[in-house]
Design an enzyme around this catalytic site. Structure first.
Site, PDB file in Angstrom:
ATOM      1  N   GLY A 245       0.758  -1.240   0.000  1.00 26.07           N
ATOM      2  CA  GLY A 245       0.000   0.000   0.000  1.00 26.07           C
ATOM      3  C   GLY A 245       0.791   1.294   0.000  1.00 26.07           C
ATOM      4  O   GLY A 245       0.208   2.375  -0.095  1.00 26.07           O
ATOM      5  N   GLY A 281       3.932  -3.668  -3.608  1.00 24.68           N
ATOM      6  CA  GLY A 281       3.849  -3.921  -5.042  1.00 24.68           C
ATOM      7  C   GLY A 281       4.216  -2.658  -5.796  1.00 24.68           C
ATOM      8  O   GLY A 281       5.306  -2.510  -6.343  1.00 24.68           O
ATOM      9  N   ARG A 318      -5.882   1.993 -15.789  1.00 28.43           N
ATOM     10  CA  ARG A 318      -5.959   2.818 -14.572  1.00 28.43           C
ATOM     11  C   ARG A 318      -6.644   4.173 -14.794  1.00 28.43           C
ATOM     12  O   ARG A 318      -7.477   4.560 -13.981  1.00 28.43           O
ATOM     13  CB  ARG A 318      -4.566   3.007 -13.949  1.00 28.43           C
ATOM     14  CG  ARG A 318      -3.851   1.686 -13.627  1.00 28.43           C
ATOM     15  CD  ARG A 318      -2.649   1.866 -12.714  1.00 28.43           C
ATOM     16  NE  ARG A 318      -3.054   2.272 -11.397  1.00 28.43           N
ATOM     17  CZ  ARG A 318      -2.976   3.495 -10.928  1.00 28.43           C
ATOM     18  NH1 ARG A 318      -2.449   4.447 -11.664  1.00 28.43           N
ATOM     19  NH2 ARG A 318      -3.399   3.784  -9.726  1.00 28.43           N
ATOM     20  N   TYR A 322      -9.912   4.250 -12.567  1.00 27.53           N
ATOM     21  CA  TYR A 322      -9.760   5.006 -11.306  1.00 27.53           C
ATOM     22  C   TYR A 322      -9.578   6.501 -11.528  1.00 27.53           C
ATOM     23  O   TYR A 322      -9.217   7.220 -10.594  1.00 27.53           O
ATOM     24  CB  TYR A 322      -8.517   4.538 -10.526  1.00 27.53           C
ATOM     25  CG  TYR A 322      -8.319   3.057 -10.405  1.00 27.53           C
ATOM     26  CD1 TYR A 322      -9.225   2.276  -9.702  1.00 27.53           C
ATOM     27  CD2 TYR A 322      -7.204   2.440 -10.963  1.00 27.53           C
ATOM     28  CE1 TYR A 322      -9.023   0.911  -9.580  1.00 27.53           C
ATOM     29  CE2 TYR A 322      -6.988   1.073 -10.834  1.00 27.53           C
ATOM     30  CZ  TYR A 322      -7.901   0.316 -10.146  1.00 27.53           C
ATOM     31  OH  TYR A 322      -7.691  -1.032 -10.011  1.00 27.53           O
ATOM     32  N   CYS A 348     -13.336   1.175 -28.713  1.00 28.19           N
ATOM     33  CA  CYS A 348     -14.657   1.766 -28.901  1.00 28.19           C
ATOM     34  C   CYS A 348     -15.401   1.915 -27.588  1.00 28.19           C
ATOM     35  O   CYS A 348     -16.359   1.187 -27.302  1.00 28.19           O
ATOM     36  CB  CYS A 348     -15.439   0.930 -29.901  1.00 28.19           C
ATOM     37  SG  CYS A 348     -14.676   1.060 -31.517  1.00 28.19           S
ATOM     38  N   GLU A 349     -14.935   2.811 -26.771  1.00 30.33           N
ATOM     39  CA  GLU A 349     -15.549   3.150 -25.484  1.00 30.33           C
ATOM     40  C   GLU A 349     -15.241   4.623 -25.256  1.00 30.33           C
ATOM     41  O   GLU A 349     -14.090   5.048 -25.420  1.00 30.33           O
ATOM     42  CB  GLU A 349     -14.877   2.391 -24.324  1.00 30.33           C
ATOM     43  CG  GLU A 349     -15.091   0.915 -24.295  1.00 30.33           C
ATOM     44  CD  GLU A 349     -16.297   0.469 -23.498  1.00 30.33           C
ATOM     45  OE1 GLU A 349     -16.940   1.305 -22.818  1.00 30.33           O
ATOM     46  OE2 GLU A 349     -16.610  -0.716 -23.576  1.00 30.33           O
TER      47      GLU A 349
HETATM   48  N1  LLP Z   1      -1.140  -7.053  -0.294  1.00 25.08           N
HETATM   49  C1  LLP Z   1      -2.459  -7.217  -0.517  1.00 25.08           C
HETATM   50  C2  LLP Z   1      -3.220  -8.138   0.304  1.00 25.08           C
HETATM   51  C3  LLP Z   1      -3.084  -6.474  -1.540  1.00 25.08           C
HETATM   52  O1  LLP Z   1      -4.378  -6.619  -1.755  1.00 25.08           O
HETATM   53  C4  LLP Z   1      -2.312  -5.572  -2.329  1.00 25.08           C
HETATM   54  C5  LLP Z   1      -2.922  -4.799  -3.403  1.00 25.08           C
HETATM   55  C6  LLP Z   1      -0.930  -5.464  -2.055  1.00 25.08           C
HETATM   56  C7  LLP Z   1      -0.380  -6.211  -1.020  1.00 25.08           C
HETATM   57  C8  LLP Z   1      -0.024  -4.550  -2.821  1.00 25.08           C
HETATM   58  O2  LLP Z   1      -0.404  -3.218  -2.680  1.00 25.08           O
HETATM   59  P1  LLP Z   1       0.530  -2.059  -3.251  1.00 25.08           P
HETATM   60  O3  LLP Z   1       1.798  -2.060  -2.435  1.00 25.08           O
HETATM   61  O4  LLP Z   1       0.790  -2.345  -4.672  1.00 25.08           O
HETATM   62  O5  LLP Z   1      -0.271  -0.824  -3.053  1.00 25.08           O
HETATM   63  N2  LLP Z   1      -5.221  -1.957  -9.331  1.00 25.08           N
HETATM   64  C9  LLP Z   1      -5.104  -0.879  -8.379  1.00 25.08           C
HETATM   65  C10 LLP Z   1      -4.420  -1.325  -7.111  1.00 25.08           C
HETATM   66  C11 LLP Z   1      -5.076  -2.516  -6.473  1.00 25.08           C
HETATM   67  C12 LLP Z   1      -4.334  -2.994  -5.270  1.00 25.08           C
HETATM   68  C13 LLP Z   1      -4.863  -4.314  -4.814  1.00 25.08           C
HETATM   69  N3  LLP Z   1      -4.168  -4.875  -3.703  1.00 25.08           N
HETATM   70  C14 LLP Z   1      -4.379   0.279  -9.036  1.00 25.08           C
HETATM   71  O6  LLP Z   1      -4.052   0.196 -10.204  1.00 25.08           O
HETATM   72  O7  LLP Z   1      -4.168   1.310  -8.401  1.00 25.08           O
END
Ligand code: LLP
Length: 420
Positions: A245, A281, A318, A322, A348-349
């Site tokens: 996160g 991530g 994204r 979002y 086409c959106e």
């Molecule tokens: N751990 C869990 C349990 C998660 O659900 C996630 C992300 C992470 C770790 C990694 O989070 P990060 O460090 O990447 O923030 N598609 C969205 C983001 C969805 C995140 C889902 N879970 C976007 O493009 O912003």
């Protein structure tokens, strides 16, 4: 573009944009557009930033595969010593094929199937992050049937507001994720009695793209308090997983300084006997990748200007999903244009918009780099409109390695046939 932010790994030399020592003009020539381009150095630096900031805590860093699960990226991280956070059997297979260590894998997600549980148990994952009572019972059964014991953490929902986009906030009471804080203690007691389980940790993940330390600290304090109460009641835990996160800079955000995050955790974790786990991530791969695209057409419709490019929402969803903001810059430097335009794709959106109101001066044929697209770009890609997914290129120093080839149209209907 006055205070333009160029992520790590990117430079402008004599007006041309480079990823490490490779000009993006060369990448386009060699691999065509659209394509994803990553910097190996930027990935290494981002991973090492975690290692160094948290050095005193010796954490297990489990890169969140969902952000970008390309095998070469997983291998690179595994060679640096990273563990992995997975959410499916498919992600586990990716990790193992890439040479990752199953013993450093945590398995998250609300809907693990019995088959996925068995796969992960047989592989010997470090821990299952369990999100409900029903899942706890299923996991105990699957493990017992295999004559194994599943290491488990409960993903506790600490009910804190991460102040992020509602689609990516997960720590609130109304979220589908985790076990309600108030129910967690009783569920731990139940887990401790189940034959196929070995209760080893506690977990939370409150959302994504968080740029404020306070919600992380609030979540930590609540989970830590629960861990202490459990220890007093004879359920000692070995680790505390704070999830991922940690946000990045896309535009003008001020990301959390990892050393501050580490210090805040160290102060509170001290003496608890709990090992720290993290699941980053975006912070590792987000700024290390870009989507390279070419302008197909310029179009003006009732005074509104568009640059129609060869990348689209199926390649990078994204902005559409979002309303996420990604910096877009020309590969060959140009002065800023006074009139704004929207950068849109061929899908086409109406929602196929990569960026709105940008002051780009572009001509048909120009190359554009859509920045900070390394996380949740390629991994969320689709084939909508029968568009083959773009190739992925990993630049390491002077070399541009192809790490995923462009899909062919035949790839798209490989598993179909016209019914006779
Ligand atoms: N751990 C869990 C349990 C998660 O659900 C996630 C992300 C992470 C770790 C990694 O989070 P990060 O460090 O990447 O923030 N598609 C969205 C983001 C969805 C995140 C889902 N879970 C976007 O493009 O912003």
């Amino acid at each position: 573009m006055s205070d333009l932010f160029l992520p790590d790994g990117l430079t402008r030399t004599d007006g041309t944009l480079y990823v490490e020592s490779v000009p993006l003009t060369q990448v386009a020539q060699q691999f065509d557009t659209p394509c994803y381009v990553y910097s190996a150095a930027a990935i290494r630096n981002a991973y090492r930033e975690f290692v160094e900031a948290f050095a005193g805590l010796d954490p297990l860093i489990c890169y969140a595969v969902k952000a970008n699960g390309n095998l070469s990226i997983l291998r690179l991280l595994s060679q640096l010593g990273s563990g992995f956070d997975i959410v499916s059997g498919g992600e586990l297979s990716r990790v193992l094929v890439a040479g990752g260590d199953a013993g450093k894998v945590v398995f998250s997600g609300v809907g693990k199937s019995a088959a996925e549980m068995a796969q992960a148990l047989q592989a010997g994952v470090h821990c299952f992050n369990v999100e409900s009572a029903a899942e706890l019972h299923r996991l105990s059964q699957v493990a017992s049937r295999l004559g194994l014991r599943a290491p488990v953490s409960l993903r506790v929902n600490p009910d804190v507001d991460a102040g992020t986009h509602p689609y990516i906030a997960t720590g609130l009471k109304e979220s589908k994720f985790g076990v309600a804080y108030a129910d967690a203690f009783a569920l731990y007691e139940e887990a401790a009695r189940l034959p196929g389980l070995d209760v080893t940790g506690i977990d939370c993940h409150i959302g994504s793209q968080i740029t404020d330390l306070a919600p992380f600290i609030a979540a930590l304090e609540k989970t830590l308090d629960l861990a202490r109460r459990l220890r007093t009641s004879g359920i000692p835990l070995r680790h505390l997983d704070l999830g991922g996160g940690v946000g990045i800079r896309y535009r003008d955000e001020t990301p959390i300084v990892l050393a501050d995050y580490a210090r805040a955790i160290a102060e509170r974790l001290q003496g608890s006997g709990l090992r720290l786990l993290l699941e980053p991530g975006r912070r590792i791969i987000g700024n290390a990748g870009l989507l390279l695209t070419r302008v197909e057409y310029l179009k003006t419709s009732s005074d509104h200007r568009f640059a129609i490019v060869d990348a689209a929402m199926n390649d990078l969803i994204r902005p559409s999903l979002y309303e996420a903001w990604h910096e877009i810059i020309p590969v060959i430097e140009r002065p800023e244009a006074s009139a704004p335009l929207d950068v849109v794709g061929p899908v086409c959106e109406t929602g196929d918009i990569l960026a709105r109101g940008r002051h780009l001066s572009v001509s048909a044929g120009d190359l554009l780099a859509i920045l900070s697209a390394g996380a949740y770009g390629a991994s969320m890609g689709s084939n909508y409109n029968a568009r083959p997914r773009p190739p992925e290129i990993l630049v390491d120093g002077h070399t541009a390695h192809l790490i995923r080839r462009r899909e062919s149209v035949e790839d798209l209907y490989r598993n179909e046939w016209p019914l006779a």
